[in-house]
Design an enzyme around this catalytic site. Sequence first.
Site, PDB file in Angstrom:
ATOM      1  N   ASP A 175     -15.180 -13.588   4.032  1.00  0.00           N
ATOM      2  CA  ASP A 175     -16.157 -14.304   3.241  1.00  0.00           C
ATOM      3  C   ASP A 175     -16.379 -13.458   1.979  1.00  0.00           C
ATOM      4  OD1 ASP A 175     -18.313 -16.094   2.579  1.00  0.00           O
ATOM      5  OD2 ASP A 175     -19.693 -14.564   3.319  1.00  0.00           O
TER       6      ASP A 175
ATOM      7  N   ASP B 135     -20.651 -12.784   7.161  1.00  0.00           N
ATOM      8  CA  ASP B 135     -22.021 -12.377   7.499  1.00  0.00           C
ATOM      9  C   ASP B 135     -22.899 -13.531   7.944  1.00  0.00           C
ATOM     10  OD1 ASP B 135     -21.951 -13.344   4.733  1.00  0.00           O
ATOM     11  OD2 ASP B 135     -24.053 -12.726   4.620  1.00  0.00           O
TER      12      ASP B 135
ATOM     13  N   ASP C  92     -19.572 -13.600  -0.687  1.00  0.00           N
ATOM     14  CA  ASP C  92     -20.953 -13.161  -0.910  1.00  0.00           C
ATOM     15  C   ASP C  92     -21.582 -12.681   0.392  1.00  0.00           C
ATOM     16  OD1 ASP C  92     -21.065 -14.011  -3.716  1.00  0.00           O
ATOM     17  OD2 ASP C  92     -20.932 -16.037  -2.885  1.00  0.00           O
TER      18      ASP C  92
END
Length: 231
Positions: free
Chosen positions: A19, A177, A21
């Site tokens: 991922d 995250d 950001d």
Amino acid sequence: MRAQAWMSAGTFPRLVLFDLDGTLLDSAPDMVATVNRMRATRGQAPMPLAELRPHVSKGSRAMSAAAFPELGGDVPAPMIREFLDTYEQELGRSSVLFAGVPELLDAIEADGARWGIITNKPEYLARQVMPQLGWDTRSAILLGGDTLAERKPHPLPLLHAAEQLGAAIEDCVYIGDDQRDIDAARAAGMRSVVALWGYRDEGERPDEWGADALADRPGDLVAPTFWARLR
């Protein structure tokens, strides 16, 4: 066993997908600058970074909803467009890589493995970030949230990345995250790792997301012992 093929070829899985950001890039400062410009035009005081930070991985709609709670979560389309246009102007001004990310990417490449990015950020914005970081010639693939017909938590982007790069699913791992990252990986049959250093609400329980492993910081992922646990 095929599932262990990447372990015999090197320390890392042959394709490490991330991922963006909250996993590789701490873009929250750019995001809070964006919403605070929007708030200023409406005569509202700046929003503290700490208040917006948990929402960054949830996307523009979630961040806009957090920045303007008076909307009750009903963010109109013109405001989303305003957010994206303003963010494009702030892109890369204040964001930084999380500590340990450069060393992690170097280690993956030194091991002969490849890495790529699958984000829900619109592709045109994600592509603008890449040359700023020197990644436009290093990342094996970049898929945005609007690149394909589906986005995370749907497994299509992960499956598409593996197919495009000729990598078997069992030779890949996805690191993110947000729960959507882990859900997408599980649906794709791909190993997954939670980036605990990223963005999330206090009430979220990443240990319950069903990932194969959790990492406290990027540096943890450099250690061969970390990957040995995923055999």
